[in-house]
Design an enzyme around this catalytic site. Sequence first.
Site, PDB file in Angstrom:
ATOM      1  CB  CYS A 174     -38.052 -43.653 -86.470  1.00  0.00           C
ATOM      2  SG  CYS A 174     -37.845 -41.973 -87.062  1.00  0.00           S
ATOM      3  CB  CYS A 184     -37.678 -53.962 -91.060  1.00  0.00           C
ATOM      4  SG  CYS A 184     -38.820 -53.573 -89.733  1.00  0.00           S
TER       5      CYS A 184
END
Lengths: 407, 139
Positions: free
Chosen positions: B37, B107
């Site tokens: 990912c 994030c």
Amino acid sequence: MQELKLPVYLDNSATTPMDPRVLEAMLPYFTDHFGNAASRNHPFGWEAEEGVDYAREQIAQLINANPKEIIFTSGATEAINLAIKGVADMYAKQGNHIITVKTEHKAVLDTCKNLQKKGIEVTYLEVQPDGLINLEELEKAFTPQTILVSVMFANNEIGVLQPIEEIARITHKHGALFMTDATQAVGKVPVDVQKMGIDLMSFTGHKMYGPKGVGALYVRRKNPRVKVTAQMDGGGHERGMRSGTLNVPGIVGFGKAAELCRLEMAADAERLSKLRDKLEQSLLKLEESYVNGNTQHRLPHISNISFKFVEGEGLMMGFNKNIGVSSGSACTSASLEPSYVLVALGLDDELAHSSIRFSLGRFNTEAQIDYTIEQVSNAVNRMRELSPLWEMFKEGIDLKTIQWAEH
Amino acid sequence: MAYSDKVLDHYNNPRNVGTLDKSKKTVGTGLVGAPECGDVMRLQIEVDDETGLITDAKFKTFGCGSAIASSSLATEWLKGKSIDQALTIDNMDIVEELNLPPVKIHCSVLAEDAIKAAINDYRIKNGMEAIQFEESIVH
């Protein structure tokens, strides 16, 4: 010692800076020679037409075509749409099958997907781990319905050069037309539509030091005479295949760019391949770094390298104030998917995320390459200090054995 | 897309990069994300047995600048907090502090997940049950 000029532009596959000589050629066509090239009855139109004719000749000469075979468009994307949709429409009675490749540019892939919704069958060939197609697979893909094969000349991400001449020969043996998207190749490596047996070919000005907003479709006129159905209705310009008032300054610039490429391509390619090799060899000295794609059959100015255990966008951030490159990392795209081209080579997603494309151009200097080697090496080392994967690798842990929480 | 000054600051001067001894009972380790990912964060905390406070925090991150900045910021925030206080760190606090754009919110979610994973690792090591968190929504 050369002076180092910053920032360093190493993203010439995205677009090239315009050559100042191109700009100079264009300027009078914005002001003094502003006429419509289709105005046949006064000097204003004649001047514009002369400019367009000269440009058309220069472009034709670069690819060994007849000037009448050049159809001006707004760029490569439009040329690709016109070629593929135009052939699908024009040759609908002969068949409804198109063959293309998984690593094509989106302009080709999405045009094909669009046609699939309208009942056209499309085969998307796989590529080998080096990025080249397997010619036996191509042979097997033909059906009696196949009307067109579209395979790019050079790949935009890894620079690999497909065996165009052989693909054209196989295509013609099966009675289909051969189209190639040569956006990355024209002006960089020799392209000869006669020798290579190309029936249709898209390319654009801004990848060869010309202006943006102008491109061309080469459409063969003899052996065979190829026709495409116009995709836009209007005044019937460009032999009825592409209506719309010609972008005279853009075309003049495109022509000048083609002329310069014809004269300087060999010297540019020789110089850039040396610089590219220096860059590549130096960066490969870093542990766990790999070149993506075939390195023998490749454009002279591109290198695509994966730096394992480092994420591409994070890496670029270490030097992107002074060096412009691009990455196959998902973080650089809105989709969060890594480069489909690198994935098609069979690369792990992880390596695709770790890739950087360096594409050199006419205005790069050796001092800039030396600077890039230093900056990128430092950034890779620094990011590896930050990388938990690098630490695990150094401890001898096989990352494949870890149960990752995919998110 | 330009980066915010705070992301740049954390990227250029990451706080608390490093590794704690994960075999120690007082250290909790969270490893989240996946290489495929494009982001993996490892966040570690060291907890003082007597006070119950987080005395040290370290990270290493494979990811983009925003992922690095999110985990760097998280370690900064964790130090000196109790476990309960640490659990109140919300990913949106990180988004706000770093001015992350919408495409980079994942994030911050990853950083929050890393904190929770490190805390659970510490809890399990010390004979406590893992806390069941709601599935975070990422990507």
